[in-house]
Design a protein around this motif. Structure first.
Motif, mmCIF file in Angstrom:
data_model
loop_
_atom_site.group_PDB
_atom_site.id
_atom_site.type_symbol
_atom_site.label_atom_id
_atom_site.label_comp_id
_atom_site.label_asym_id
_atom_site.label_seq_id
_atom_site.Cartn_x
_atom_site.Cartn_y
_atom_site.Cartn_z
ATOM 1 N N MET A 77 0.698 -1.158 -0.024
ATOM 2 C CA MET A 77 0.033 0.200 -0.137
ATOM 3 C C MET A 77 0.911 1.279 -0.006
ATOM 4 S SD MET A 77 -2.840 1.363 2.727
ATOM 5 C CE MET A 77 -2.469 3.093 3.309
ATOM 6 N N GLY A 78 0.605 2.315 -0.769
ATOM 7 C CA GLY A 78 1.303 3.442 -0.899
ATOM 8 C C GLY A 78 0.898 4.326 0.063
ATOM 9 N N SER A 79 1.728 5.587 0.262
ATOM 10 C CA SER A 79 1.100 6.656 1.196
ATOM 11 C C SER A 79 0.116 7.532 0.573
ATOM 12 C CB SER A 79 2.408 7.352 1.409
ATOM 13 O OG SER A 79 3.008 8.115 0.378
ATOM 14 N N ILE A 80 -0.466 8.103 1.727
ATOM 15 C CA ILE A 80 -1.745 9.056 1.221
ATOM 16 C C ILE A 80 -1.135 10.182 0.599
ATOM 17 C CG2 ILE A 80 -3.512 10.652 2.268
ATOM 18 C CD1 ILE A 80 -3.825 8.648 4.335
ATOM 19 N N SER A 81 -1.860 10.319 -0.558
ATOM 20 C CA SER A 81 -1.654 11.599 -1.329
ATOM 21 C C SER A 81 -2.100 12.932 -0.537
ATOM 22 C CB SER A 81 -2.295 11.675 -2.679
ATOM 23 O OG SER A 81 -2.801 13.129 -3.223
ATOM 24 N N SER A 82 -1.043 13.754 -0.379
ATOM 25 C CA SER A 82 -1.568 15.015 0.564
ATOM 26 C C SER A 82 -2.485 15.825 -0.250
ATOM 27 C CB SER A 82 -0.331 15.858 0.763
ATOM 28 O OG SER A 82 0.431 16.377 -0.158
ATOM 29 N N ASP A 83 -2.707 15.943 -1.650
ATOM 30 C CA ASP A 83 -3.441 16.664 -2.361
ATOM 31 C C ASP A 83 -5.011 16.011 -1.757
ATOM 32 O OD1 ASP A 83 -1.771 18.180 -3.545
ATOM 33 O OD2 ASP A 83 -1.736 17.281 -5.306
ATOM 34 N N ILE A 84 -5.113 14.926 -1.931
ATOM 35 C CA ILE A 84 -6.474 14.369 -1.529
ATOM 36 C C ILE A 84 -7.026 14.755 -0.075
ATOM 37 C CG2 ILE A 84 -7.777 12.308 -1.411
ATOM 38 C CD1 ILE A 84 -7.048 13.098 -4.335
ATOM 39 N N ILE A 85 -5.928 14.477 0.712
ATOM 40 C CA ILE A 85 -6.485 14.373 2.361
ATOM 41 C C ILE A 85 -6.463 16.226 2.721
ATOM 42 C CG2 ILE A 85 -3.966 14.371 3.433
ATOM 43 C CD1 ILE A 85 -5.567 12.016 4.714
ATOM 44 N N ARG A 86 -5.760 16.982 1.969
ATOM 45 C CA ARG A 86 -5.820 18.311 2.210
ATOM 46 C C ARG A 86 -7.204 18.584 2.675
ATOM 47 N NH1 ARG A 86 -2.244 21.237 -1.144
ATOM 48 N NH2 ARG A 86 -0.831 20.521 0.102
ATOM 49 N N GLY A 87 -7.929 18.554 1.816
ATOM 50 C CA GLY A 87 -9.522 18.827 1.735
ATOM 51 C C GLY A 87 -10.303 18.341 3.083
ATOM 52 N N TYR A 88 -9.546 17.382 3.847
ATOM 53 C CA TYR A 88 -10.164 16.799 5.032
ATOM 54 C C TYR A 88 -9.531 16.950 6.290
ATOM 55 C CZ TYR A 88 -13.678 15.343 2.044
ATOM 56 O OH TYR A 88 -14.768 15.418 1.211
ATOM 57 N N ASN A 89 -8.450 17.851 6.150
ATOM 58 C CA ASN A 89 -7.672 18.300 7.442
ATOM 59 C C ASN A 89 -8.482 18.719 8.486
ATOM 60 O OD1 ASN A 89 -5.141 17.041 6.925
ATOM 61 N ND2 ASN A 89 -4.568 18.723 5.776
ATOM 62 N N ASP A 90 -9.360 19.709 7.903
ATOM 63 C CA ASP A 90 -10.209 20.422 8.711
ATOM 64 C C ASP A 90 -11.216 19.558 9.419
ATOM 65 O OD1 ASP A 90 -8.873 22.675 7.595
ATOM 66 O OD2 ASP A 90 -10.695 23.329 6.501
ATOM 67 N N THR A 91 -11.895 18.520 8.629
ATOM 68 C CA THR A 91 -12.738 17.545 9.145
ATOM 69 C C THR A 91 -12.126 17.020 10.291
ATOM 70 O OG1 THR A 91 -13.378 17.325 6.791
ATOM 71 C CG2 THR A 91 -14.396 16.007 8.461
ATOM 72 N N THR A 147 1.198 22.331 7.985
ATOM 73 C CA THR A 147 -0.206 21.835 7.294
ATOM 74 C C THR A 147 -1.110 22.160 8.535
ATOM 75 O OG1 THR A 147 0.879 20.110 6.292
ATOM 76 C CG2 THR A 147 -1.504 20.337 6.272
ATOM 77 N N LEU A 148 -0.619 21.829 9.572
ATOM 78 C CA LEU A 148 -1.709 21.837 11.100
ATOM 79 C C LEU A 148 -1.713 23.289 11.159
ATOM 80 C CD1 LEU A 148 -3.147 20.129 13.036
ATOM 81 C CD2 LEU A 148 -1.328 20.260 14.238
#
Lengths: 321, 113
Positions: free
Chosen positions: B1-15, B49-50
């Motif tokens: 399994m690869g690592s998480i793409s930060s582009d995708i997860i960025r929209g959900y950091n807030d969540t 990011t945080l």
């Protein structure tokens, strides 16, 4: 922890010194410190902990929007400010070393200039002719050595000219080193100034004492006075020059960036009006000229000192404008 | 399994942050630690990011910050508290994610590699 602090300071060094940037730096520093403390608590080695913290720090580009530093970040990536020369710690140490050497050389030169006239003041029972020869050779010799010392100091400092001519900066570790050096010099500096002042005040003592003790002095009293003053001035020059070296390094960073406030160097007086600030740059030399011309023309030395008081008052008023 | 793409997860950091603030206020490192452990160390949020997420959330009025003394060292630490608007925003993001997941899911086929 020191490494992390240095890393953070260096990352922020070129950013503008604004409230947002300061806050971000503090917050990020806090998070890094928390993480570091916990990693150490978990039994990680110092190096490991530092490595993890730094690798998980991220990138300041991400904050560009929030901090209003988009321009700075873009410039940075274009390498637009490559004109700024980074002065490394080793260089700074060299500089401070040279600066101290030149401070002593200049001070010794000034010392010799002051006592150069002493030959004329000595009053041995010898013939008028031999006294003259002694006086002249003593004077020429001291001045020659003094000039040599000034030249030496010029040569030593010559290679550091770029500090003034070129935009330079220093990193946090260097700033802290210099700051600590300056702090440890503070007591010595104060002592030198104090002893210098005391010597200047007491400079008339040799005249009084020798004259009253022996009733004759062969001019030794006056020579003693010159020596006292010369030592005093020697101390002022050394103290001032060494201190100026620290200040020169600490004020290399631009004032409006975070780097500029690594260490509070010195309060710089700024005038709002451009014309006034230009006039003020020649203010004290002008006052000195006025003082000297008035004094020498009228020989009213007992009153001419009032120029300084008035000048200081006027300066304060202009500053308040 | 690869690592998480930060582009995708960025929209959900807030969540994630709002979720972690739901019950009680918290501070930077605590949140990053919880994200790491809840994601079973599959996602480590970068400090920058945080921080960027915090400032954005605060600007939009979804969280409030206040500082409190840390007893041991006497230092002040910034805590974040979720606001009513923040809870509202969280619910919207959850709904959005459910929808997103539903849609994307339709195009994901097991065993195609």
């Amino acid at each position: 922890m020191e490494t992390i602090r240095n890393y953070l300071e260096t990352m922020f060094a070129k950013l503008p010194n604004t409230f947002e940037v300061q806050k971000a730096k503090q917050e990020l520093g806090q998070m890094m410190e928390d993480k570091y403390t916990e990693l150490i608590g978990d039994g990680k080695s110092e190096n490991e902990a530092v490595g993890i913290v730094i690798s998980e720090f991220g990138n300041l580009d991400e904050l560009a929007e929030e901090l209003g530093i988009r321009n700075v970040v873009i410039q940075e990536s274009k390498g637009a400010d490559s004109g700024i020369r980074n002065v490394a710690l080793a260089e700074v140490k060299d500089y401070l070393h040279d600066r101290t050497r030149s401070a002593y050389a200049v001070a010794l030169g000034v010392f010799l200039c002051i006592i150069s006239c002493c030959g004329y003041l000595m009053n041995f029972g010898r013939s008028w002719r031999s006294r003259e020869v002694f006086a002249v050779s003593f004077m020429l010799l001291s001045i020659a050595v003094a000039v040599g010392l000034f030249l030496f100091s010029g040569f030593v400092m010559g290679k550091w000219k770029f500090l003034k001519e070129q935009a330079c900066n220093i990193d946090f570790a260097t700033a802290e080193y210099v700051h600590n050096q300056r702090e440890s010099f503070r007591v010595t500096h104060a002592m030198m100034i104090t002893i210098g002042v005391i010597l200047c005040i007491l400079s008339v003592l040799p005249v009084v004492i020798i004259d009253s003790l022996f009733g004759w002095s062969h001019g030794f009293g006056v020579v003693g006075m010159f020596v006292f003053v010369a030592i005093g001035v020697f101390l002022f020059v050394v103290a001032g020059n060494v201190n100026a070296g620290f200040t020169a390094i600490l004020s290399l960073n631009k004032r409006d960036t975070i780097g500029g406030c690594f260490v509070p160097s010195q309060k710089q007086v700024t005038y709002k009006n451009e014309t006034i600030s230009q006039i003020m740059s020649v203010y004290w030399p002008t006052v000195t000229c006025i003082y000297l011309s008035w004094s020498f023309l009228s020989f009213d030395w007992h009153i001419t000192w009032i120029v300084w008081v008035i000048a200081a008052l006027v300066q304060q008023m202009i500053r308040a404008l | 399994m690869g690592s998480i793409s930060s582009d995708i997860i960025r929209g959900y950091n807030d969540t994630m942050i709002l979720y972690l603030l739901w019950d009680s206020p918290s501070y930077g490192y605590e949140i990053s630690k919880q994200i790491k452990s809840l994601s079973e160390e599959k996602y480590v949020i970068k400090e920058t990011t945080l921080y960027s997420a915090f400032t954005r959330l605060e600007k939009n009025g979804f969280v409030e910050s206040f500082s409190e003394n840390v007893t041991i060292s006497g230092k002040r630490r910034t805590y974040y508290r979720i606001t009513e608007q923040g809870r509202q925003y969280y619910r919207e993001k959850c709904a959005e994610w459910t929808l997103t997941k539903e849609v994307v899911e339709k195009f994901i086929k097991e065993g195609m590699q």
